[in-house]
Design an enzyme around this catalytic site. Structure first.
Site, PDB file in Angstrom:
ATOM      1  CG  HIS A 106      -1.934  -1.139   1.184  1.00 45.42           C
ATOM      2  ND1 HIS A 106      -2.428  -1.686   0.024  1.00 45.42           N
ATOM      3  CD2 HIS A 106      -2.535  -1.834   2.197  1.00 45.42           C
ATOM      4  CE1 HIS A 106      -3.280  -2.660   0.308  1.00 45.42           C
ATOM      5  NE2 HIS A 106      -3.361  -2.779   1.618  1.00 45.42           N
ATOM      6  CG  HIS A 176      -7.822  -1.678   2.819  1.00 45.57           C
ATOM      7  ND1 HIS A 176      -8.346  -2.563   3.733  1.00 45.57           N
ATOM      8  CD2 HIS A 176      -6.733  -2.294   2.301  1.00 45.57           C
ATOM      9  CE1 HIS A 176      -7.584  -3.645   3.773  1.00 45.57           C
ATOM     10  NE2 HIS A 176      -6.604  -3.509   2.911  1.00 45.57           N
ATOM     11  CD  GLU A 308      -8.081  -4.342  -0.431  1.00 39.74           C
ATOM     12  OE1 GLU A 308      -6.969  -3.849  -0.622  1.00 39.74           O
ATOM     13  OE2 GLU A 308      -8.239  -5.389   0.215  1.00 39.74           O
TER      14      GLU A 308
HETATM   15  C1  GLA Z   1      -3.474  -5.616   4.221  1.00 39.95           C
HETATM   16  C2  GLA Z   1      -3.846  -6.027   2.828  1.00 39.95           C
HETATM   17  C3  GLA Z   1      -4.711  -7.241   2.837  1.00 39.95           C
HETATM   18  C4  GLA Z   1      -4.104  -8.329   3.674  1.00 39.95           C
HETATM   19  C5  GLA Z   1      -3.698  -7.828   5.016  1.00 39.95           C
HETATM   20  C6  GLA Z   1      -2.950  -8.873   5.761  1.00 39.95           C
HETATM   21  O1  GLA Z   1      -4.606  -5.188   4.909  1.00 39.95           O
HETATM   22  O2  GLA Z   1      -4.535  -5.004   2.184  1.00 39.95           O
HETATM   23  O3  GLA Z   1      -4.910  -7.666   1.516  1.00 39.95           O
HETATM   24  O4  GLA Z   1      -3.011  -8.883   3.004  1.00 39.95           O
HETATM   25  O5  GLA Z   1      -2.867  -6.673   4.893  1.00 39.95           O
HETATM   26  O6  GLA Z   1      -2.765  -8.466   7.095  1.00 39.95           O
END
Ligand code: GLA
Length: 343
Positions: A106, A176, A308
């Site tokens: 991210h 998210h 997402e």
């Molecule tokens: C983030 C990602 C998810 C998942 C979690 C795991 O939130 O966006 O896709 O992989 O981490 O903790």
């Protein structure tokens, strides 16, 4: 109608505002400037009773201390970049490896933890902007991000993502939000339908292997609606490794919903529309009840499901995936709609 209030402040003293959008049917959406976050969505069930259908936090401190990106706008590059490295025109870029020092997740959390500038641009729309300097978290180009949230009379929340760069770069934005259409418990009884014939299996670091695996005959087949919990425990190594679904689905072309989430108890239906090629279905597998969410209630495993919309993970290193490259003079512009109703 839009009402602006002071939501709170970050630990380092930056003010965070809340904008509550409402339509004539009574649907309400709370947006906060920390992370350009969709903080609450209150929609009616089949009997007309309103509930907040987002898992998250009541305070900025909650977001700062306990976040798994609940409701945040994500970027510069949503999802993962393998090894935190990619090349553009022969130049190699090293971006922040914020996930166990192994992958970039991210965009190093830049957009999701920024305090955005907000402007009411219509009686049902708020625009949030954030300027990311050249080299932020290692990504090339100064990028001006703009996310516009519009609440429509038909209970659709439309999110328009725009970004303008001054250097060739990569961009992948998403939201998210963790949805729970019952507003409580877990989402294993919700049914899910995803308009995807294939998904991208991942390695142990949640990086796509490059295979586009047909969903047919697997637990990943959501072409017809089925309860999320029906096969989540199947002995498929892909599910075991991620403790459930945490995968990008390759969306089929077409104008219909990319995904439909439905709670048979409340009758609430969420339809997701997007112009993007993928959608990460994450069933909150790593939420473990240790973090307090809204009202202090623990955020349990599978408390919510993320839908997402995105470019595929690790696209900067995968020439065969649909491109995520953005050039000066060719702004990034995508749109996702979350439409609520009852059935
Ligand atoms: C983030 C990602 C998810 C998942 C979690 C795991 O939130 O966006 O896709 O992989 O981490 O903790």
């Amino acid at each position: 109608m839009i009402i602006k209030t002071r939501f709170g402040a970050t630990a380092d003293g930056r003010a965070v505002d809340c904008f509550t959008l409402s339509n004539t049917g009574g649907m309400e959406v709370d947006l906060i400037t920390y992370g350009a976050t969709v903080n609450a969505i209150r929609v009616p069930d089949k009997a007309g009773a309103f509930t907040d259908v987002l898992i998250g936090f009541d305070t900025v401190a909650g977001h700062e201390q306990y976040s798994d990106y609940q409701g945040n706008t994500i970027g510069r590059y949503a999802n993962r970049i393998a090894g935190g490295v990619f090349s553009l025109d022969g130049a190699e870029y090293h971006v922040e490896k914020n996930e166990r020092g192994v992958t970039s997740l991210h965009g190093g959390g830049e957009l999701s933890s920024a305090v955005w500038q907000a402007l009411i641009v219509d009686d049902n729309a708020v625009e949030m902007t954030y300027v990311s300097p050249d080299g932020a978290k290692g990504f090339p180009g100064e990028v001006r991000f703009c996310v516009t949230f519009t609440l429509h009379e038909d209970n659709a929340l439309r999110i328009d993502y725009k970004a303008v760069t001054d250097k060739k770069t990569v961009i992948n934005m998403t939201n998210h939000a963790y949805f729970n259409l019952a507003g409580q418990g877990d989402i294993l009884g919700h049914t899910l339908k995803v308009n995807a014939d294939a998904f991208t299996p991942t390695d142990a670091d949640s990086i796509p292997t490059g295979e586009l695996r047909p969903v047919a005959g697997t637990a990943f087949d959501f072409r017809a609606a089925k309860p999320i919990g029906l096969e989540i425990g199947a002995p498929d190594p892909q599910l075991v490794q991620c403790r459930g679904y945490d995968h990008n689905f390759c969306l089929n072309a077409g104008d219909g919903p990319a995904a439909e989430l439905y709670d048979p108890e409340s009758g609430r239906l969420l339809q997701v529309f997007t112009d993007l090629p993928g959608i990460q279905i994450y069933t909150g597998n790593f939420l473990d009840g240790t973090r307090p969410g809204k009202g202090g209630a623990p955020i349990i495993q599978h408390a919510g499901v993320c839908l997402e919309t995105q470019c595929y993970p690790n696209t900067p290193n995968m020439p065969d995936f649909p491109s995520c490259v953005v050039e000066p003079g060719q702004p990034y512009a995508t749109c996702t709609v979350f439409k609520f109703s009852v059935r």
